[in-house]
Motif scaffolding. Structure first.
Motif, PDB file in Angstrom:
ATOM      1  N   MET A  20      31.711  21.808  40.465  1.00 23.53           N
ATOM      2  CA  MET A  20      30.940  22.283  39.311  1.00 23.53           C
ATOM      3  C   MET A  20      31.031  21.327  38.130  1.00 23.53           C
ATOM      4  SD  MET A  20      29.714  25.522  39.963  1.00 23.53           S
ATOM      5  CE  MET A  20      29.730  26.479  38.450  1.00 23.53           C
ATOM      6  N   LEU A  21      32.084  20.510  38.111  1.00 30.71           N
ATOM      7  CA  LEU A  21      32.330  19.633  36.957  1.00 30.71           C
ATOM      8  C   LEU A  21      31.556  18.327  37.087  1.00 30.71           C
ATOM      9  CD1 LEU A  21      36.192  20.188  36.656  1.00 30.71           C
ATOM     10  CD2 LEU A  21      34.344  21.400  35.460  1.00 30.71           C
ATOM     11  N   ASN A  22      30.247  18.447  37.169  1.00 31.11           N
ATOM     12  CA  ASN A  22      29.374  17.276  37.293  1.00 31.11           C
ATOM     13  C   ASN A  22      28.725  17.005  35.930  1.00 31.11           C
ATOM     14  OD1 ASN A  22      27.370  15.383  37.937  1.00 31.11           O
ATOM     15  ND2 ASN A  22      27.026  16.270  39.962  1.00 31.11           N
ATOM     16  N   TRP A  23      29.477  16.297  35.087  1.00 35.46           N
ATOM     17  CA  TRP A  23      29.032  16.132  33.700  1.00 35.46           C
ATOM     18  C   TRP A  23      27.777  15.280  33.586  1.00 35.46           C
ATOM     19  CZ3 TRP A  23      31.102  19.875  31.432  1.00 35.46           C
ATOM     20  CH2 TRP A  23      32.435  20.249  31.683  1.00 35.46           C
ATOM     21  N   GLY A  24      27.612  14.305  34.492  1.00 32.95           N
ATOM     22  CA  GLY A  24      26.404  13.486  34.463  1.00 32.95           C
ATOM     23  C   GLY A  24      25.158  14.321  34.691  1.00 32.95           C
ATOM     24  N   PHE A  25      25.275  15.302  35.544  1.00 33.57           N
ATOM     25  CA  PHE A  25      24.170  16.228  35.804  1.00 33.57           C
ATOM     26  C   PHE A  25      23.955  17.154  34.613  1.00 33.57           C
ATOM     27  CE2 PHE A  25      22.729  20.393  37.332  1.00 33.57           C
ATOM     28  CZ  PHE A  25      21.557  20.046  37.993  1.00 33.57           C
ATOM     29  N   VAL A  26      25.045  17.683  34.075  1.00 35.02           N
ATOM     30  CA  VAL A  26      24.956  18.663  32.985  1.00 35.02           C
ATOM     31  C   VAL A  26      24.276  18.074  31.755  1.00 35.02           C
ATOM     32  CG1 VAL A  26      26.305  20.018  31.339  1.00 35.02           C
ATOM     33  CG2 VAL A  26      26.896  20.066  33.761  1.00 35.02           C
ATOM     34  N   TRP A  27      24.702  16.882  31.316  1.00 35.93           N
ATOM     35  CA  TRP A  27      24.133  16.354  30.076  1.00 35.93           C
ATOM     36  C   TRP A  27      22.658  16.020  30.233  1.00 35.93           C
ATOM     37  CZ3 TRP A  27      21.572  11.881  29.180  1.00 35.93           C
ATOM     38  CH2 TRP A  27      21.822  10.766  29.979  1.00 35.93           C
ATOM     39  N   ARG A  28      22.268  15.538  31.406  1.00 34.24           N
ATOM     40  CA  ARG A  28      20.851  15.254  31.627  1.00 34.24           C
ATOM     41  C   ARG A  28      20.019  16.536  31.555  1.00 34.24           C
ATOM     42  NH1 ARG A  28      23.609  11.509  34.672  1.00 34.24           N
ATOM     43  NH2 ARG A  28      22.711   9.414  34.961  1.00 34.24           N
ATOM     44  N   PHE A  29      20.460  17.552  32.282  1.00 32.65           N
ATOM     45  CA  PHE A  29      19.695  18.799  32.338  1.00 32.65           C
ATOM     46  C   PHE A  29      19.625  19.466  30.965  1.00 32.65           C
ATOM     47  CE2 PHE A  29      18.484  23.085  33.293  1.00 32.65           C
ATOM     48  CZ  PHE A  29      17.694  22.982  34.430  1.00 32.65           C
ATOM     49  N   GLU A  30      20.755  19.533  30.288  1.00 33.79           N
ATOM     50  CA  GLU A  30      20.778  20.236  29.012  1.00 33.79           C
ATOM     51  C   GLU A  30      20.094  19.470  27.891  1.00 33.79           C
ATOM     52  OE1 GLU A  30      21.378  23.336  28.828  1.00 33.79           O
ATOM     53  OE2 GLU A  30      21.905  23.258  30.952  1.00 33.79           O
ATOM     54  N   LEU A  31      20.047  18.151  27.998  1.00 34.17           N
ATOM     55  CA  LEU A  31      19.310  17.369  27.002  1.00 34.17           C
ATOM     56  C   LEU A  31      17.832  17.739  27.043  1.00 34.17           C
ATOM     57  CD1 LEU A  31      19.074  15.141  24.872  1.00 34.17           C
ATOM     58  CD2 LEU A  31      18.875  13.477  26.743  1.00 34.17           C
ATOM     59  N   VAL A  32      17.279  17.823  28.248  1.00 35.03           N
ATOM     60  CA  VAL A  32      15.877  18.208  28.395  1.00 35.03           C
ATOM     61  C   VAL A  32      15.675  19.648  27.899  1.00 35.03           C
ATOM     62  CG1 VAL A  32      13.995  18.579  30.019  1.00 35.03           C
ATOM     63  CG2 VAL A  32      15.516  16.629  30.313  1.00 35.03           C
TER      64      VAL A  32
END
Length: 269
Positions: A20-32
């Protein structure tokens, strides 16, 4: 709420919580997500003359896809059990971000930050999808084995999730009437079904480094119609509720055309 949470639990209970700790995925998704929410709220304020509270719920309509009734069953059905992890990450983090933004917009000026935070936590604690995610992660981390009887019952409920979710989606929009101006509905529809998935695709494909499966799940999640939960939140806050119900109806009907198109393209990536 009966079949989809067990589906989430079954597909996450045997996964490593560290996934679950996939920060590269999280910041991309949440930025959009942030761009779509704040951009939608700004457009609503400038061009639809909506106040801060209504503009915030307008932004929530633009940025909050229907994960529960469509995203989770559709993602797992299309991409397999492995899609449960990115779906859980999206659902959990997006709920925190979007419920938080909505609460900030609708809260009275000068409201206590602690009261606002408590309201967000209370809303999340009542969400059965988030409860299922938290329970599955705790169970996975414990190393316990599920009793056979309970395991079979959960799998039976999980197997019914897709048809039950589609039925629930139909019940949600059945009988609803349009209660918003064509201009506002058009803006929400364009943001929800067009701008959000396109921006998501541009960011994830333009900045590589994320597992292809997670990229496909992100784009698919972003192309879904307005979540039914948006109306619940809007009604709870007494802001933009009728218009949110209309947006759910319109985007859900149009999504029967747009979502298959996105899926056809995403699967071929």
């Amino acid at each position: 709420y009966v079949a989809v949470p067990p589906m989430l639990f079954v597909n996450l209970a045997d996964k490593d919580p560290a996934l679950m700790l996939n920060w590269g995925f999280v910041w991309r998704f949440e930025l959009v997500t942030l761009v779509v929410f704040l951009g939608g709220a700004l457009l609503a304020n400038r061009f639809c003359a909506l106040g801060r509270r209504d503009a915030g719920i307008f932004g929530l309509n633009a940025a909050y896809p229907n994960y529960g009734y469509m995203g989770i069953p559709l993602g797992i059905l299309t991409f397999g059990d492995a899609a449960a992890v990115p779906l859980a990450v999206i659902l959990f983090v997006d709920s925190v971000v979007l419920f938080g933004l909505a609460a900030i917009f609708v809260s009275p000026k000068g409201a206590s930050i602690w009261r606002t935070a408590a309201g967000i936590l209370a809303t999340m604690a009542k969400n059965p999808f988030l409860v299922a995610i938290a329970a599955s992660l705790l169970f996975s981390a414990s190393g316990l084995q599920m009793p056979l009887l309970i395991d079979r019952a959960l799998n039976m409920l999980a197997g019914a999730a897709t048809p039950v979710a589609l039925f629930a989606l139909g019940v949600t929009v059945f009988g609803q009437k349009l209660g918003a101006g064509i201009g506002e509905l058009s803006m929400i529809t364009i943001l929800r079904l067009g701008v959000h998935p396109i921006l998501m695709a541009l960011l994830f494909l333009g900045i590589p480094g994320v597992d292809p499966l997670w990229v496909k799940v992100a784009i698919t999640s972003a192309c879904l119609p307005v979540a039914a939960n948006v109306f619940v939140v809007a009604d709870n806050y007494g802001a933009y509720a009728v218009q949110s119900a209309s947006a759910t109806l319109v985007t859900t009907v149009l999504a029967t055309i747009t979502v298959p198109v996105y899926l056809y393209w995403v699967v071929s990536l």
